[in-house]
Design a protein around this motif. Structure first.
Motif, mmCIF file in Angstrom:
data_model
loop_
_atom_site.group_PDB
_atom_site.id
_atom_site.type_symbol
_atom_site.label_atom_id
_atom_site.label_comp_id
_atom_site.label_asym_id
_atom_site.label_seq_id
_atom_site.Cartn_x
_atom_site.Cartn_y
_atom_site.Cartn_z
ATOM 1 N N GLY A 260 -18.975 -3.189 22.829
ATOM 2 C CA GLY A 260 -19.645 -4.292 23.494
ATOM 3 C C GLY A 260 -19.071 -5.656 23.159
ATOM 4 N N GLY A 261 -18.215 -5.698 22.163
ATOM 5 C CA GLY A 261 -17.615 -6.956 21.748
ATOM 6 C C GLY A 261 -16.415 -7.341 22.577
ATOM 7 N N SER A 262 -15.768 -8.424 22.149
ATOM 8 C CA SER A 262 -14.633 -8.969 22.882
ATOM 9 C C SER A 262 -13.471 -9.256 21.939
ATOM 10 N N LEU A 263 -12.281 -9.193 22.499
ATOM 11 C CA LEU A 263 -11.057 -9.607 21.825
ATOM 12 C C LEU A 263 -10.149 -10.265 22.844
ATOM 13 N N ARG A 264 -9.288 -11.127 22.360
ATOM 14 C CA ARG A 264 -8.290 -11.757 23.228
ATOM 15 C C ARG A 264 -6.914 -11.532 22.623
ATOM 16 N N LEU A 265 -6.091 -10.827 23.362
ATOM 17 C CA LEU A 265 -4.722 -10.586 22.934
ATOM 18 C C LEU A 265 -3.814 -11.672 23.503
ATOM 19 N N SER A 266 -2.823 -12.037 22.706
ATOM 20 C CA SER A 266 -1.823 -13.008 23.140
ATOM 21 C C SER A 266 -0.436 -12.421 22.967
ATOM 22 N N VAL B 86 -10.387 -0.390 33.168
ATOM 23 C CA VAL B 86 -10.635 -1.705 32.564
ATOM 24 C C VAL B 86 -11.036 -2.757 33.590
ATOM 25 N N GLU B 87 -10.900 -2.436 34.868
ATOM 26 C CA GLU B 87 -11.194 -3.432 35.888
ATOM 27 C C GLU B 87 -12.637 -3.891 35.780
ATOM 28 N N GLY B 88 -12.801 -5.210 35.829
ATOM 29 C CA GLY B 88 -14.122 -5.797 35.688
ATOM 30 C C GLY B 88 -14.474 -6.159 34.259
ATOM 31 N N ARG B 89 -13.714 -5.644 33.298
ATOM 32 C CA ARG B 89 -13.970 -5.946 31.893
ATOM 33 C C ARG B 89 -12.829 -6.754 31.261
ATOM 34 N N PHE B 90 -11.609 -6.510 31.696
ATOM 35 C CA PHE B 90 -10.430 -7.189 31.150
ATOM 36 C C PHE B 90 -9.897 -8.187 32.166
ATOM 37 N N THR B 91 -9.314 -9.266 31.650
ATOM 38 C CA THR B 91 -8.686 -10.271 32.500
ATOM 39 C C THR B 91 -7.328 -10.647 31.919
ATOM 40 N N ILE B 92 -6.298 -10.533 32.745
ATOM 41 C CA ILE B 92 -4.959 -10.936 32.331
ATOM 42 C C ILE B 92 -4.669 -12.321 32.889
ATOM 43 N N SER B 93 -3.991 -13.137 32.103
ATOM 44 C CA SER B 93 -3.612 -14.479 32.550
ATOM 45 C C SER B 93 -2.299 -14.863 31.879
ATOM 46 N N GLN C 114 -7.830 -10.972 27.995
ATOM 47 C CA GLN C 114 -9.195 -11.129 27.539
ATOM 48 C C GLN C 114 -9.917 -9.811 27.778
ATOM 49 N N MET C 115 -10.435 -9.236 26.705
ATOM 50 C CA MET C 115 -11.077 -7.930 26.787
ATOM 51 C C MET C 115 -12.543 -8.078 26.416
ATOM 52 N N ASN C 116 -13.399 -7.819 27.372
ATOM 53 C CA ASN C 116 -14.845 -7.909 27.165
ATOM 54 C C ASN C 116 -15.484 -6.530 27.304
ATOM 55 N N SER C 117 -16.694 -6.414 26.835
ATOM 56 C CA SER C 117 -17.446 -5.152 26.930
ATOM 57 C C SER C 117 -16.608 -3.977 26.447
ATOM 58 N N GLN D 129 -2.796 -3.406 17.198
ATOM 59 C CA GLN D 129 -3.828 -2.370 17.168
ATOM 60 C C GLN D 129 -5.182 -2.952 17.551
ATOM 61 N N VAL D 130 -5.853 -2.279 18.467
ATOM 62 C CA VAL D 130 -7.234 -2.598 18.824
ATOM 63 C C VAL D 130 -8.083 -1.377 18.503
ATOM 64 N N THR D 131 -9.096 -1.592 17.684
ATOM 65 C CA THR D 131 -9.996 -0.510 17.315
ATOM 66 C C THR D 131 -11.421 -0.918 17.641
ATOM 67 N N VAL D 132 -12.091 -0.093 18.442
ATOM 68 C CA VAL D 132 -13.461 -0.369 18.857
ATOM 69 C C VAL D 132 -14.362 0.692 18.244
ATOM 70 N N SER D 133 -15.276 0.257 17.411
ATOM 71 C CA SER D 133 -16.175 1.193 16.745
ATOM 72 C C SER D 133 -17.457 1.357 17.551
ATOM 73 N N SER D 134 -18.018 2.553 17.472
ATOM 74 C CA SER D 134 -19.245 2.825 18.237
ATOM 75 C C SER D 134 -20.483 2.462 17.435
#
Length: 113
Positions: A14-20, A62-69, A80-83, A108-113
């Motif tokens: 449910g959290g967010s991260l932003r990759l660059s 990922v559509e609707g949750r991630f945004t590339i720019s 930008q990675m949400n939800s 590395q992106v790790t999402v815990s439940s």
């Protein structure tokens, strides 16, 4: 061309991260940029792509949750990675296509439940 990705980490579902991803060299402005990801035991898959003309494409999961720019002035692309979901856990790679293809080192992106 060198690509330097950053911004990965551990986040709860449910959290967010932003990759660059910062690119060196002079080809960025005319290049298509993308983010791919690879989870253990899986093939590398396209997450999102943005063309030089700012057209975007997203993988279905990922559509609707991630945004590339992208920011051409900074030669950078962002994701930008949400939800976030546990199934988003993977190593994320930055990709540049401009005649040739270039890959970043992965973050590395790790999402815990």
């Amino acid at each position: 061309v060198q690509l330097q990705a950053s911004g990965g980490g551990l986040v709860q579902a449910g959290g967010s991260l932003r990759l660059s991803c910062a690119a060196s060299g002079s080809v960025f402005r005319n290049a298509a940029m993308a983010w791919y990801r690879q989870a253990p035991g899986n093939e590398r898959e396209l997450v999102a792509r943005i063309t030089a003309g700012l057209n975007t494409y997203y993988g279905g999961s990922v559509e609707g949750r991630f945004t590339i720019s992208r920011d051409n002035a900074k030669s950078a692309v962002y994701l930008q990675m949400n939800s976030l979901k546990p199934e988003d856990t993977a190593v994320y790679y930055c990709h540049l296509a401009a005649g040739r293809e270039y890959w970043g080192q992965g973050t590395q992106v790790t999402v815990s439940s």
